[in-house]
Design a protein around this motif. Structure first.
Motif, PDB file in Angstrom:
ATOM      1  N   LYS A   1       0.615  -1.170  -0.006  1.00  0.00           N
ATOM      2  CA  LYS A   1       0.044   0.044   0.055  1.00  0.00           C
ATOM      3  C   LYS A   1       0.840   1.301   0.010  1.00  0.00           C
ATOM      4  O   LYS A   1       0.544   2.426  -0.595  1.00  0.00           O
ATOM      5  N   ILE A   2       1.924   1.227   0.774  1.00  0.00           N
ATOM      6  CA  ILE A   2       2.871   2.113   0.665  1.00  0.00           C
ATOM      7  C   ILE A   2       3.440   2.436  -0.658  1.00  0.00           C
ATOM      8  O   ILE A   2       3.403   3.782  -1.432  1.00  0.00           O
ATOM      9  N   ALA A   3       3.932   1.577  -1.528  1.00  0.00           N
ATOM     10  CA  ALA A   3       4.334   1.564  -2.772  1.00  0.00           C
ATOM     11  C   ALA A   3       3.103   2.183  -3.766  1.00  0.00           C
ATOM     12  O   ALA A   3       3.428   2.998  -4.662  1.00  0.00           O
ATOM     13  N   GLU A   4       1.926   1.736  -3.462  1.00  0.00           N
ATOM     14  CA  GLU A   4       0.848   2.194  -4.438  1.00  0.00           C
ATOM     15  C   GLU A   4       0.295   3.644  -3.656  1.00  0.00           C
ATOM     16  O   GLU A   4      -0.485   4.368  -4.805  1.00  0.00           O
ATOM     17  N   GLY A   5       0.839   4.074  -2.763  1.00  0.00           N
ATOM     18  CA  GLY A   5       0.289   5.450  -2.468  1.00  0.00           C
ATOM     19  C   GLY A   5      -0.886   5.518  -1.422  1.00  0.00           C
ATOM     20  O   GLY A   5      -1.640   6.543  -1.565  1.00  0.00           O
ATOM     21  N   THR A   6      -1.300   4.419  -1.029  1.00  0.00           N
ATOM     22  CA  THR A   6      -2.466   4.257  -0.311  1.00  0.00           C
ATOM     23  C   THR A   6      -2.545   4.116   1.194  1.00  0.00           C
ATOM     24  O   THR A   6      -3.338   3.758   1.742  1.00  0.00           O
ATOM     25  N   PHE A   7      -1.069   4.176   1.503  1.00  0.00           N
ATOM     26  CA  PHE A   7      -0.714   4.142   2.900  1.00  0.00           C
ATOM     27  C   PHE A   7       0.399   4.842   3.308  1.00  0.00           C
ATOM     28  O   PHE A   7       1.148   5.270   2.662  1.00  0.00           O
ATOM     29  N   PRO A   8       0.156   5.678   4.409  1.00  0.00           N
ATOM     30  CA  PRO A   8       1.195   6.744   4.823  1.00  0.00           C
ATOM     31  C   PRO A   8       2.659   5.856   4.781  1.00  0.00           C
ATOM     32  O   PRO A   8       3.196   4.796   5.221  1.00  0.00           O
ATOM     33  N   ALA A   9       3.694   6.691   4.345  1.00  0.00           N
ATOM     34  CA  ALA A   9       5.029   6.204   4.192  1.00  0.00           C
ATOM     35  C   ALA A   9       5.664   6.196   5.607  1.00  0.00           C
ATOM     36  O   ALA A   9       5.389   7.136   6.392  1.00  0.00           O
ATOM     37  N   GLN A  10       6.906   5.458   5.945  1.00  0.00           N
ATOM     38  CA  GLN A  10       7.278   5.359   7.125  1.00  0.00           C
ATOM     39  C   GLN A  10       8.486   6.342   7.098  1.00  0.00           C
ATOM     40  O   GLN A  10       8.862   6.777   5.985  1.00  0.00           O
ATOM     41  N   LEU A  11       9.001   6.707   8.128  1.00  0.00           N
ATOM     42  CA  LEU A  11      10.108   7.568   8.357  1.00  0.00           C
ATOM     43  C   LEU A  11      11.383   6.967   9.001  1.00  0.00           C
ATOM     44  O   LEU A  11      11.090   6.084   9.788  1.00  0.00           O
ATOM     45  N   LYS A  12      12.531   7.436   8.230  1.00  0.00           N
ATOM     46  CA  LYS A  12      13.888   6.877   8.707  1.00  0.00           C
ATOM     47  C   LYS A  12      14.101   7.696  10.110  1.00  0.00           C
ATOM     48  O   LYS A  12      14.146   8.513  10.356  1.00  0.00           O
ATOM     49  N   ILE A  13      14.179   6.777  11.404  1.00  0.00           N
ATOM     50  CA  ILE A  13      14.336   7.372  12.730  1.00  0.00           C
ATOM     51  C   ILE A  13      15.587   7.000  13.128  1.00  0.00           C
ATOM     52  O   ILE A  13      16.172   7.597  13.999  1.00  0.00           O
TER      53      ILE A  13
ATOM     54  N   SER B   1      -0.133  10.056  14.331  1.00  0.00           N
ATOM     55  CA  SER B   1      -1.460  10.821  13.454  1.00  0.00           C
ATOM     56  C   SER B   1      -1.680  10.455  12.120  1.00  0.00           C
ATOM     57  O   SER B   1      -2.692  10.438  11.675  1.00  0.00           O
ATOM     58  N   ASP B   2      -0.532  10.200  11.300  1.00  0.00           N
ATOM     59  CA  ASP B   2      -0.774   9.558  10.176  1.00  0.00           C
ATOM     60  C   ASP B   2      -1.528   8.338   9.865  1.00  0.00           C
ATOM     61  O   ASP B   2      -2.490   7.970   9.149  1.00  0.00           O
ATOM     62  N   ILE B   3      -1.319   7.203  10.982  1.00  0.00           N
ATOM     63  CA  ILE B   3      -1.889   6.033  11.003  1.00  0.00           C
ATOM     64  C   ILE B   3      -3.347   6.302  11.531  1.00  0.00           C
ATOM     65  O   ILE B   3      -4.343   5.704  10.960  1.00  0.00           O
ATOM     66  N   ASP B   4      -3.497   7.154  12.353  1.00  0.00           N
ATOM     67  CA  ASP B   4      -4.953   7.554  12.807  1.00  0.00           C
ATOM     68  C   ASP B   4      -5.866   8.136  11.728  1.00  0.00           C
ATOM     69  O   ASP B   4      -7.104   7.620  11.734  1.00  0.00           O
ATOM     70  N   CYS B   5      -4.964   8.983  10.702  1.00  0.00           N
ATOM     71  CA  CYS B   5      -5.875   9.324   9.719  1.00  0.00           C
ATOM     72  C   CYS B   5      -6.398   8.326   8.636  1.00  0.00           C
ATOM     73  O   CYS B   5      -7.411   8.268   8.050  1.00  0.00           O
ATOM     74  N   TRP B   6      -5.315   7.592   8.450  1.00  0.00           N
ATOM     75  CA  TRP B   6      -5.613   6.276   7.608  1.00  0.00           C
ATOM     76  C   TRP B   6      -6.784   5.433   8.245  1.00  0.00           C
ATOM     77  O   TRP B   6      -7.569   5.086   7.499  1.00  0.00           O
ATOM     78  N   ILE B   7      -6.739   5.223   9.437  1.00  0.00           N
ATOM     79  CA  ILE B   7      -7.582   4.389  10.397  1.00  0.00           C
ATOM     80  C   ILE B   7      -9.026   5.147  10.115  1.00  0.00           C
ATOM     81  O   ILE B   7     -10.297   4.311   9.804  1.00  0.00           O
ATOM     82  N   ALA B   8      -9.058   6.209  10.075  1.00  0.00           N
ATOM     83  CA  ALA B   8     -10.381   7.003   9.875  1.00  0.00           C
ATOM     84  C   ALA B   8     -10.946   7.002   8.698  1.00  0.00           C
ATOM     85  O   ALA B   8     -12.095   7.035   8.532  1.00  0.00           O
ATOM     86  N   ASN B   9     -10.226   6.823   7.493  1.00  0.00           N
ATOM     87  CA  ASN B   9     -10.693   6.591   6.392  1.00  0.00           C
ATOM     88  C   ASN B   9      -9.816   6.018   5.363  1.00  0.00           C
ATOM     89  O   ASN B   9      -9.094   6.462   4.372  1.00  0.00           O
ATOM     90  N   PRO B  10      -9.673   4.489   5.435  1.00  0.00           N
ATOM     91  CA  PRO B  10      -8.577   3.789   4.795  1.00  0.00           C
ATOM     92  C   PRO B  10      -8.883   3.769   3.347  1.00  0.00           C
ATOM     93  O   PRO B  10      -7.886   4.045   2.194  1.00  0.00           O
ATOM     94  N   ALA B  11     -10.145   3.925   2.681  1.00  0.00           N
ATOM     95  CA  ALA B  11     -10.414   3.926   1.321  1.00  0.00           C
ATOM     96  C   ALA B  11     -10.139   5.192   0.718  1.00  0.00           C
ATOM     97  O   ALA B  11      -9.758   5.379  -0.530  1.00  0.00           O
ATOM     98  N   GLY B  12     -10.441   6.327   1.459  1.00  0.00           N
ATOM     99  CA  GLY B  12     -10.258   7.721   0.897  1.00  0.00           C
ATOM    100  C   GLY B  12      -8.716   8.455   1.395  1.00  0.00           C
ATOM    101  O   GLY B  12      -8.622   9.414   0.993  1.00  0.00           O
ATOM    102  N   TRP B  13      -7.972   7.577   2.134  1.00  0.00           N
ATOM    103  CA  TRP B  13      -6.644   8.321   2.365  1.00  0.00           C
ATOM    104  C   TRP B  13      -5.889   8.453   1.159  1.00  0.00           C
ATOM    105  O   TRP B  13      -5.550   7.507   0.446  1.00  0.00           O
ATOM    106  N   ARG B  14      -5.059   9.555   1.208  1.00  0.00           N
ATOM    107  CA  ARG B  14      -4.158   9.763  -0.062  1.00  0.00           C
ATOM    108  C   ARG B  14      -2.988  10.451   0.720  1.00  0.00           C
ATOM    109  O   ARG B  14      -3.406  11.591   1.524  1.00  0.00           O
TER     110      ARG B  14
END
Length: 78
Positions: A29-41, A51-64
């Motif tokens: 999904k990250i590669a497709e652009g339909t899930f938040p990308a990870q950060l190098k920490i 917060s990015d994961i929370d936004c995705w959970i709130a609207n998985p089909a509509g997240w961009r």
């Protein structure tokens, strides 16, 4: 007075538990652009803004991803 609350960084194990997705599905999904990308920490570690994961959970089909991030990715692949 407005307080800014920093989003904590969550690791893959937490993302897996919160989303119910498999590791391979998350990376697809990250590669497709339909899930938040990870950060190098760190040198060997990565994570996600909670917060990015929370936004995705709130609207998985509509997240961009945010438009600016999408544009930077396109430019880096050109």
């Amino acid at each position: 007075m407005t307080m800014l609350v920093a989003s904590r960084i969550v690791r893959l194990k937490t993302v897996l538990a919160r989303t119910g997705l498999s590791r391979s599905t998350i990376y697809r999904k990250i590669a497709e652009g339909t899930f938040p990308a990870q950060l190098k920490i760190s040198m060997n570690g990565s994570g996600w803004h909670e917060s990015d994961i929370d936004c995705w959970i709130a609207n998985p089909a509509g997240w961009r991803p945010p438009e600016a991030l999408t544009e930077r990715r396109r430019a880096s692949h050109a």
